[in-house]
Enzyme design. Structure first.
Site, mmCIF file in Angstrom:
data_model
loop_
_atom_site.group_PDB
_atom_site.id
_atom_site.type_symbol
_atom_site.label_atom_id
_atom_site.label_comp_id
_atom_site.label_asym_id
_atom_site.label_seq_id
_atom_site.Cartn_x
_atom_site.Cartn_y
_atom_site.Cartn_z
ATOM 1 N N GLY A 202 0.879 -1.346 -0.051
ATOM 2 C CA GLY A 202 -0.001 0.204 -0.085
ATOM 3 C C GLY A 202 0.856 1.267 0.259
ATOM 4 O O GLY A 202 1.941 0.975 0.260
ATOM 5 N N GLY A 205 1.981 5.653 4.810
ATOM 6 C CA GLY A 205 1.252 6.409 5.352
ATOM 7 C C GLY A 205 -0.330 5.467 5.594
ATOM 8 O O GLY A 205 -1.104 6.085 6.445
ATOM 9 N N THR A 206 -0.496 4.644 5.014
ATOM 10 C CA THR A 206 -1.845 3.777 4.921
ATOM 11 C C THR A 206 -2.237 3.015 6.210
ATOM 12 O O THR A 206 -2.894 2.181 6.642
ATOM 13 C CB THR A 206 -2.089 2.817 3.960
ATOM 14 O OG1 THR A 206 -0.940 2.245 3.579
ATOM 15 C CG2 THR A 206 -2.312 3.927 2.662
ATOM 16 N N GLU A 425 -10.928 32.730 -9.614
ATOM 17 C CA GLU A 425 -11.440 31.812 -8.787
ATOM 18 C C GLU A 425 -12.827 31.499 -8.964
ATOM 19 O O GLU A 425 -13.439 30.569 -8.885
ATOM 20 C CB GLU A 425 -10.915 32.033 -7.409
ATOM 21 C CG GLU A 425 -9.451 31.846 -7.228
ATOM 22 C CD GLU A 425 -8.788 30.621 -7.606
ATOM 23 O OE1 GLU A 425 -9.391 29.692 -7.679
ATOM 24 O OE2 GLU A 425 -7.632 30.699 -7.969
ATOM 25 N N HIS A 428 -13.909 29.497 -12.199
ATOM 26 C CA HIS A 428 -13.762 28.332 -11.778
ATOM 27 C C HIS A 428 -14.851 27.587 -11.029
ATOM 28 O O HIS A 428 -15.550 26.656 -11.271
ATOM 29 C CB HIS A 428 -12.616 27.717 -10.674
ATOM 30 C CG HIS A 428 -11.358 27.560 -11.383
ATOM 31 N ND1 HIS A 428 -10.961 26.779 -12.408
ATOM 32 C CD2 HIS A 428 -10.088 28.601 -11.012
ATOM 33 C CE1 HIS A 428 -9.743 27.082 -12.599
ATOM 34 N NE2 HIS A 428 -9.178 28.062 -11.833
#
Length: 643
Positions: A202, A205-206, A425, A428
């Site tokens: 994985g 950090g999992t 922004e 968007h």
């Protein structure tokens, strides 16, 4: 650890060494006499004022012209006892010269012995002191062939599966290992053989290491932890020796769990290194394979390894009988993130009004380590503000910090640039609000963050997704280009602020054409294949499997897709142009607004595609803020960065 006893011992040894050195110097007094031949003694007879005659033939005298310097000469003991020398002595006495006779003790032998033994003793003492210091608990100067694995037995803070969340399938697989270590006879009765090794695969950090420790905590067995890089040292053969020592420790502590973190450091494909078959890593890997083959069914030792690069592992390592079970540890879905957040919030003063489900939705793509860092960052912000509770404000600010960096309030933009960023922004967000297949808009901000983000628009998926349709990808592509479209329509000019947008848009369009087969002209064909080059750790590359003509067609299709999405974004911006100025003024005043606030200004409340906290309106008032969704894997939407 108390350092005073250690300093006291060092001071004691220093004082003892100085004392021994002074004693040694005392045994060898500094010579102040000058040795001359006997003829010089005869020449100085008239000037001699003091004579000391030793029974071994040594004569020490002083003269009147240099009374502070002692002069030494020697004669044989026979000459000393002769009648002629006795007459000379009587002549000295008759002239008033002071003559003394001294009998020397028989100590020259002891002086010679002590002069040899004391320096040798000091050398041995210093050597023993140095060896004692080097062989301490924290030194491996003479134990480098022993395994540096950390052994945990009956840990004070036991970690169990209750401390792990978001990886239910992996916990279920490891539950069989725990049951086997607790009661092997249950599996022996059915003829089942437990895997000798499990490999956790994985992203970083999992929680792969946490899972292994939780399995050891559940089974209440010794846990031996070592990293793959700990096996390899400067000296050849050390890695294999450490592997043997590690497995001997595990067998002597059985039942036990051996955890090898980052096994790809020693488990890479053999024959790929510069040293060929004599490479130290390959010898270490060969020893691991031999040791795992040496397990019998009565050896209750389970080996768990972890890696985020399973593609480069040697195939012999993964065959049945060794690491024959692979457990995938994926990033958690929205439900898993919610459970992980609850675990990391244990023992912390959390405001009851905190909406964990909203936080879980906002952290798409976060792994367990990211979520732990998020909660810690929020706690730091709360402590900085002298608050007693960690509220939603600190948690959402922590998310923004992790995703885009800390707010750069010291960065002052001139009014014109700030207005351009605001229109960018809002562009968007306006496209995202208008297109149903785009991700819902959560919030818009023009607060500079991190290294280069002058503002960003955050969009969140409403549910976890396994599949993404062409229309969804196209609408998200149009939303990515909405900022540049707003700049062009409002200012009749463009800036460098869309650099990151263009990179993301081009990459997404090329994936749609080459990987997903979403081009009508090129058809359902995957252009380009992935091949792994393991030699010297070369990363996975993508090789061309098409001609120059197809490459030109791909470029044209990518360009066409981007242009179509850009035209769609410009069309949406043009239709909302009258209300766009009002939204920008509101954003310039507030600096950060929600998707719902923007939808109200643009008159898109009814059909607007913004993030709603009360999605499940059929539930009671208490459950209103709990969104309903399916668990699964979702695609991460990165925040837009305006440069």
């Amino acid at each position: 650890m108390n350092q005073r006893p250690k300093i006291g011992m060092i001071l004691f040894y220093v004082i003892l060494g100085v004392f021994l050195l002074v004693a040694l110097i005392g045994l060898y007094p500094t010579e102040t006499t000058v040795e001359v031949p006997y003829s010089k003694f005869v020449d100085d007879k008239a000037d001699i004022i003091d004579i000391v005659i030793h029974d071994d033939g040594k004569i020490v005298y002083t003269t009147g012209y240099d009374p502070r310097r002692a002069i030494e000469t020697r004669i044989s003991p026979q000459t000393l006892a002769s009648e002629s020398f006795q007459q000379e002595v009587e002549g000295f006495v008759s002239r008033g010269v002071v003559v003394r006779f001294e009998k020397d003790a028989d100590s020259s032998l002891w002086i010679n012995i002590l002069g040899t033994l004391i320096p040798l003793g000091i050398i041995i003492f210093i050597w023993l002191f140095a060896m004692r210091a080097l062989s301490g608990r924290n030194s491996q100067a003479f134990t480098f062939t022993r395994s540096p694995a950390k052994k945990y037995i009956h840990m004070d803070k036991k970690i169990t599966f209750k401390d792990v969340a978001g990886v239910d399938e992996a916990i279920q697989e490891l539950g069989d290992v725990v049951a086997f270590l607790k009661d092997p006879t249950t599996f022996a009765e059915t003829g089942a053989r437990m895997p000798r090794g499990l490999i956790l695969v994985g992203p970083p950090g999992t929680g792969k290491t946490l899972l292994a420790r939780a399995a050891a905590g559940e089974a209440d067995v010794p846990f031996l932890y070592i990293s793959g890089s700990d096996f390899v040292e400067l000296f050849v053969g050390v890695g294999a020796s450490r592997v043997r020592d590690l497995f001997n420790q595990a067998k002597s502590s059985a039942p036990s769990i051996v955890f090898i973190d980052e096994i790809d450091a020693v488990g890479r494909h053999r024959g790929a290194g510069l040293g060929g078959g004599h490479d130290e890593r390959e010898q270490t890997l060969n020893q691991i394979l031999v040791e795992m083959d040496g397990f019998d069914n009565k050896t209750n030792v389970i080996v768990i390894a972890a890696t985020n690069r399973p593609d480069i592992l040697d195939h012999a390592l993964l065959r049945p009988g060794r690491f024959d079970k692979k457990i995938t540890v994926d990033p958690p879905d929205v439900k898993g993130r919610s459970e992980i957040l609850k675990i990391h919030m244990r023992g912390k003063p959390i405001d009851p009004e905190v909406d964990i489900n909203l936080l879980a939705r906002r952290t798409t793509g976060f792994v367990g380590a990211d979520l732990e860092n998020l909660v810690n960052e929020a706690a730091l912000l709360s402590a900085r503000a002298r608050k007693k509770l960690i509220s939603m404000i600190e948690l959402e600010e922590a998310i923004d910090r992790v995703m885009a960096g800390p707010a750069r309030k010291s960065r002052v933009m001139n009014p014109k640039e700030k207005k351009i960023v605001a229109y960018h922004e809002v562009g968007h967000a306006a496209v995202g609000l208008s297109l149903k297949e785009a991700y819902p808009v959560h919030k818009v901000t023009i607060v500079p963050r991190g290294h280069s983000a002058l503002g960003f628009t955050e969009s969140l998926p409403l549910e976890d997704k396994y599949l993404v349709s062409r229309n969804e990808l196209f609408d998200n592509l149009a939303q990515i280009l909405g900022g540049r479209a707003a700049e062009e329509i409002v200012f009749s000019d463009i800036t460098t602020g869309a650099t990151n947008d263009l990179e993301r848009a081009s990459s997404l369009a090329r994936s749609m054409i080459c990987q997903y087969g979403m081009s009508e002209s090129l058809g359902p064909v995957s252009w380009g294949r992935e091949e792994g080059e393991v030699f010297l750790g070369r990363e996975i590359t993508r090789r061309r499997n098409f001609s120059e003509q197809i490459a030109s067609e791909i470029d044209n299709e990518v360009k066409k897709t981007v242009y179509e999405a850009y035209d769609k974004a410009k069309s949406v911006i043009s239709s909302l142009r009258p209300a766009l100025d009002k939204a920008v003024d509101y954003l310039l005043e507030r600096e950060t607004i929600t998707g719902k606030e923007l939808a109200e200004i643009l008159d898109l409340v009814e059909e607007g595609n913004y993030y709603r906290d009360d999605l499940d309106e059929q539930n009671n008032e208490k459950e209103k803020k709990k969104p309903v969704m399916d668990s699964g894997k979702e695609e991460k939407e990165e925040p837009d960065e305006t440069r």
